[in-house]
Motif scaffolding. Sequence first.
Motif, PDB file in Angstrom:
ATOM      1  N   ASP A  29      17.661  36.156   2.033  1.00 47.10           N
ATOM      2  CA  ASP A  29      18.164  35.150   1.996  1.00 47.10           C
ATOM      3  C   ASP A  29      19.717  36.122   2.996  1.00 47.10           C
ATOM      4  O   ASP A  29      19.257  37.398   3.719  1.00 47.10           O
ATOM      5  N   THR A  55      19.656  30.008  -4.543  1.00 44.84           N
ATOM      6  CA  THR A  55      19.541  31.773  -4.238  1.00 44.84           C
ATOM      7  C   THR A  55      20.318  32.418  -4.666  1.00 44.84           C
ATOM      8  O   THR A  55      21.224  31.597  -5.114  1.00 44.84           O
ATOM      9  N   CYS A  60      15.299  34.062  -1.426  1.00 39.30           N
ATOM     10  CA  CYS A  60      16.080  33.088  -1.818  1.00 39.30           C
ATOM     11  C   CYS A  60      14.979  31.773  -1.891  1.00 39.30           C
ATOM     12  O   CYS A  60      13.725  32.410  -0.800  1.00 39.30           O
ATOM     13  N   SER A 275      24.518  28.579  -2.184  1.00 42.64           N
ATOM     14  CA  SER A 275      23.384  28.645  -2.981  1.00 42.64           C
ATOM     15  C   SER A 275      22.714  27.754  -3.696  1.00 42.64           C
ATOM     16  O   SER A 275      21.597  28.115  -4.100  1.00 42.64           O
ATOM     17  N   HIS A 276      23.356  26.807  -3.775  1.00 44.49           N
ATOM     18  CA  HIS A 276      21.585  25.858  -4.344  1.00 44.49           C
ATOM     19  C   HIS A 276      22.236  24.272  -3.759  1.00 44.49           C
ATOM     20  O   HIS A 276      23.241  23.146  -3.749  1.00 44.49           O
TER      21      HIS A 276
END
Length: 416
Positions: A29, A55, A60, A275-276
Motif C-alpha cells: 500500500d 488495506t 492492499c 482503509s476500505h
Amino acid sequence: MGVLLEDVVVISQGEKAGDPTVITVNCPDKTGLGCDLCRVILLFGLSICRGDVSTDGKWCYIVFWVAGKPETRWDLLTKRLLEVCPSYFTTSGIYYYRLENQQPKPLDVFLLKFWCSYEQEGLLHDVTKVLCELELTIERVKVSTTPDGKVMDLFFVTDSRELLHTKRRQDETIHCLKSVLGNVLLGCEIELAESKVTACSQGSHYLPSVITEEMLSLEWANGRLKGPVTSIPISITVDNNLSPSHSLIQILCPDHKGLVYDIMRTLKDYNIQVSHVRFYKITKGNCELDLFIMQADGKKIVDRHKQDALCSRLRAELLCPLRVAVVNRGPDTELLVANPVELSGRGRPLVFYDITLALKDLSTHIFSAEIVRHKIRDREWEVYRFLLDEGVSPWVPRNKIEEDVRNILMGWEQIA
C-alpha cells in the motif's frame, strides 16, 4: 510476501458481451494508490461500475469492475497499472517504489510543432486522438491561425514510454500525424522543449471573471453550497460510531465520468488514509460509496471543522469537477474549461480530448486554443481556452456548446 509480478495486476475480461472486465490489484500500500490507479483507468477511457478496496496500511487488495471498449489495449493497461504499484521492478529497470519523501523524476517535455495549410473541421481532435494513442501526454498547447488561414500548432508533450528522444519514436509520431492529416500537413518538427515550455505555459495572464468568480467559487455558506449546478442531489455523511478506529464517510450521488477518481484524488490531497472502500451503482445514474478512512496520524476525523472542510470539498468536486463556460471575448466567442490540479502537479486526463471531440461533433471550428495553469486562491487550476471561429462554422447557440461540452466531459451522454 510471495506475490509474483504477474499476479500484482490481473485483468479478467467478461465472459460475454456486456459483462464488465474485472481488474484485480494485489500489492503493497501507499497513500494515494487508489487515486493513482483510478487515474490510469480514466486515462484509458474506462468507467468503474463497481469497486472494492481493502488495506491494512501495509498491503492492499483492490478489485474494480470496469466497462471497457472494444479497442482497449488491456496488456498496455496492465503495464501502466503496474507502474503505479509500489515495490516492484520491471525488466526495463525502472524502479517503481519510492520513499514518501522522494519525488518521481519528471519526464522530459518535448515540443511538437507542425503547420497545416488550413484548419479543417475536427483537425485538433484528430491530432489529439493520435497523440493519445501514442501515449503522448499533452502538457501545454498553443494553437493559432495566421491571417492567411494557415494553422500553427505547438504541443508540449511528455512520453509515457520515455522514448521521444529517439529518432525511431519521432519518426513514428510524425508518420502517424501524416497518415491522419494527409496533404493538409505542411511540416512537422519534434525537439526537446527546454526553457521554451516555460514561456508557453504562462499563457494569457487575464482570466474572465466568469472563471475567477462564478466557475471557481463553489462556496460553503450556512450549510449550503453556492454556485452552479447546486441542484444536483448529493448526500455526504460522516459516522464515527460504527468503527472503533475509522471514520465512515457515506456518499450517495449521481454518476459521472471519473467519479471514483475525483473522490480518491480529493482524499489524497487531504493526505487521508483509505482503509476500505465499497462502491457500486444502486440505480441507473446513481452511485453509493462507503469509505472507511483515517487521518495521516492514524486517528479518526473527530474535529467538526475538519469534517466540514472535507465534506465541503468532496461535495464541490462531485457537483462540479470541471467548470465550463462560454463567454464573450470582444466580438468573438471563447470556450473556457477549468479543472483543479492534483497536489502532485498532475492534471485531469483526457480533458483536451473530450473538449475537441465535442467541438468536432458540433462542427465548430477552433481559431486558437491553449492550456495554461493559474493559481487561484489556494489551488492550482488547469484552464483550457478555445477561441471559436464562428464565421466559418454553422451557427450553434452558446448554451448548446456549453451543454454538449459539459455532457461529454462528465460522461452524461453515456450514462443517460
